[in-house]
Design an enzyme around this catalytic site. Sequence first.
Site, short mmCIF file in Angstrom:
data_model
loop_
_atom_site.label_atom_id
_atom_site.label_comp_id
_atom_site.label_asym_id
_atom_site.label_seq_id
_atom_site.Cartn_x
_atom_site.Cartn_y
_atom_site.Cartn_z
N SER A 1 0.35 -4.81 5.28
CA SER A 1 0.24 -4.99 6.90
C SER A 1 -1.05 -5.01 7.19
O SER A 1 -2.35 -4.92 6.42
CB SER A 1 1.02 -3.88 7.60
OG SER A 1 0.00 -2.59 7.18
N ARG B 1 6.64 -0.64 9.67
CA ARG B 1 5.67 -1.10 8.56
C ARG B 1 6.35 -0.40 7.24
O ARG B 1 5.97 -1.09 6.37
CB ARG B 1 4.24 -0.44 8.91
CG ARG B 1 3.65 -0.79 10.13
CD ARG B 1 2.37 -0.13 10.32
NE ARG B 1 2.09 -0.17 11.74
CZ ARG B 1 0.55 -0.17 12.24
NH1 ARG B 1 -0.31 -0.01 11.39
NH2 ARG B 1 0.40 -0.29 13.44
N GLY C 1 0.98 -1.38 -0.16
CA GLY C 1 0.06 -0.17 -0.06
C GLY C 1 0.80 1.23 0.06
O GLY C 1 0.59 2.46 -0.84
N ASP D 1 -0.46 -5.14 14.00
CA ASP D 1 -1.02 -4.77 14.89
C ASP D 1 -2.16 -5.71 15.63
O ASP D 1 -2.26 -6.53 14.59
CB ASP D 1 -1.57 -3.39 15.06
CG ASP D 1 -2.60 -3.21 13.70
OD1 ASP D 1 -2.09 -2.90 12.66
OD2 ASP D 1 -3.81 -3.26 14.08
N ARG E 1 0.19 -8.50 -3.53
CA ARG E 1 0.18 -7.70 -2.72
C ARG E 1 0.97 -7.92 -1.26
O ARG E 1 1.12 -9.22 -0.95
CB ARG E 1 -1.29 -7.53 -2.07
CG ARG E 1 -1.43 -6.64 -0.94
CD ARG E 1 -2.84 -6.02 -0.49
NE ARG E 1 -2.97 -5.78 0.61
CZ ARG E 1 -2.48 -4.78 1.44
NH1 ARG E 1 -1.67 -3.97 0.89
NH2 ARG E 1 -2.88 -4.46 2.46
N ARG F 1 1.36 10.92 -8.79
CA ARG F 1 0.78 11.12 -7.63
C ARG F 1 1.71 10.56 -6.26
O ARG F 1 1.04 10.05 -5.37
CB ARG F 1 -0.56 10.20 -7.40
CG ARG F 1 -1.63 10.98 -8.40
CD ARG F 1 -3.04 10.33 -8.31
NE ARG F 1 -3.82 10.89 -9.18
CZ ARG F 1 -5.00 11.44 -8.74
NH1 ARG F 1 -5.31 11.32 -7.60
NH2 ARG F 1 -5.91 12.11 -9.87
N ARG G 1 7.39 1.91 0.75
CA ARG G 1 7.67 0.49 1.26
C ARG G 1 8.02 -0.01 -0.29
O ARG G 1 9.07 -0.87 -0.44
CB ARG G 1 6.59 -0.42 1.91
CG ARG G 1 6.92 -1.63 2.33
CD ARG G 1 6.00 -2.52 2.74
NE ARG G 1 5.08 -2.06 3.76
CZ ARG G 1 3.64 -2.18 3.61
NH1 ARG G 1 3.20 -2.83 2.98
NH2 ARG G 1 3.02 -1.36 4.55
O1 LIG Z 1 0.35 -1.68 4.95
P1 LIG Z 1 -0.58 -1.60 3.55
O2 LIG Z 1 -0.06 -2.46 2.47
O3 LIG Z 1 -0.93 -0.01 3.06
O4 LIG Z 1 -1.94 -2.33 4.26
C1 LIG Z 1 -2.66 -1.80 5.12
O5 LIG Z 1 -2.24 -0.41 5.86
C2 LIG Z 1 -3.16 0.56 5.38
C3 LIG Z 1 -3.69 1.00 6.72
O6 LIG Z 1 -2.52 1.28 7.74
C4 LIG Z 1 -4.16 -0.04 4.46
O7 LIG Z 1 -3.83 0.04 3.33
C5 LIG Z 1 -4.05 -1.45 5.03
O8 LIG Z 1 -4.56 -2.48 3.98
O1 LIG Z 2 -6.34 -2.09 7.82
C1 LIG Z 2 -5.38 -2.26 8.78
C2 LIG Z 2 -4.07 -2.47 8.53
C3 LIG Z 2 -3.36 -2.66 9.47
N1 LIG Z 2 -3.93 -2.86 10.87
C4 LIG Z 2 -5.40 -2.88 11.01
O2 LIG Z 2 -5.81 -2.54 12.21
N2 LIG Z 2 -5.91 -2.35 9.89
#
Ligand SMILES: O=P(O)(O)O[C@H]1O[C@H](CO)[C@@H](O)[C@H]1O
Ligand SMILES: O=c1cc[nH]c(=O)[nH]1
Length: 232
Positions: free
Chosen positions: A90, A217, A20, A204, A87, A43, A24
Amino acid sequence: MSIHIGAKKGDIAETILLPGDPLRAKWIAETFFENPVLFNEVRGMLGYTGTFNGKKISVMGTGMGVPSISIYAHELITQFGVKNLIRVGSSGSYQKHIKIRDIVLAMAASSNSGVNELRFSGADYAPTANFELFQKAVDVAKSKDIPIKAGNVFTSDEFYSDDFESYKKWSKFGVLCVEMETAGLYTVAAKHNVKALSILTISDSLVTGEVTTSKERETTFNAMIEIALELA
Ligand SMILES: O=P(O)(O)O[C@H]1O[C@H](CO)[C@@H](O)[C@H]1O
Ligand SMILES: O=c1cc[nH]c(=O)[nH]1
């Protein structure tokens, strides 16, 4: 060049890793790729192509949420010929036995996302991982002695839910963890008959309240990346 990706045809590999977070993506390219070349800055959604063990591979951020990843997946597939979308995200744990830094392969993605509700006129569609990629990821993890979990995940349109306790309903029905993109990715890939897999690292826990930092992250979670790189 597509509307959201400033690359030329041929700049992007058939296999792409999709975190995301665009930073990263940068960290993955600079840490793991041989000769990474930046192909997108539109973007700020950084994308790179390089090689890994001599094989061409790309990485690009997707942003957060189903609408964002759906745009990038659509353009990567239809305009740049991408065939394998992996993908690397996190995720928050919904279960006591799913601990911080555990790796989860998303076999399927339940969701509250409005996108598929619109697409399928309110009927349920079950977005699922590509079996070949899934099986290969399991084999790679085994060969590298990396423990993994696999199952149903939850793709949410919300990060900050008004009703924190609502996660317990999904948890009771065996959903392992929450994130915000997999249902969208699996649906777009299925529509275009290409392969997709989400590999998630638990950042988390909604059960225990533990969290990792945003730096962690962005720049760790190596084990998940090691599995993803071998899928090229
Ligand atoms: O770490 P990424 O890949 O962004 O994924 C998770 O983290 C983001 C939220 O903090 C959302 O995109 C969720 O899907
Ligand atoms: O979407 C997400 C990603 C990481 N942790 C969360 O709690 N929600």
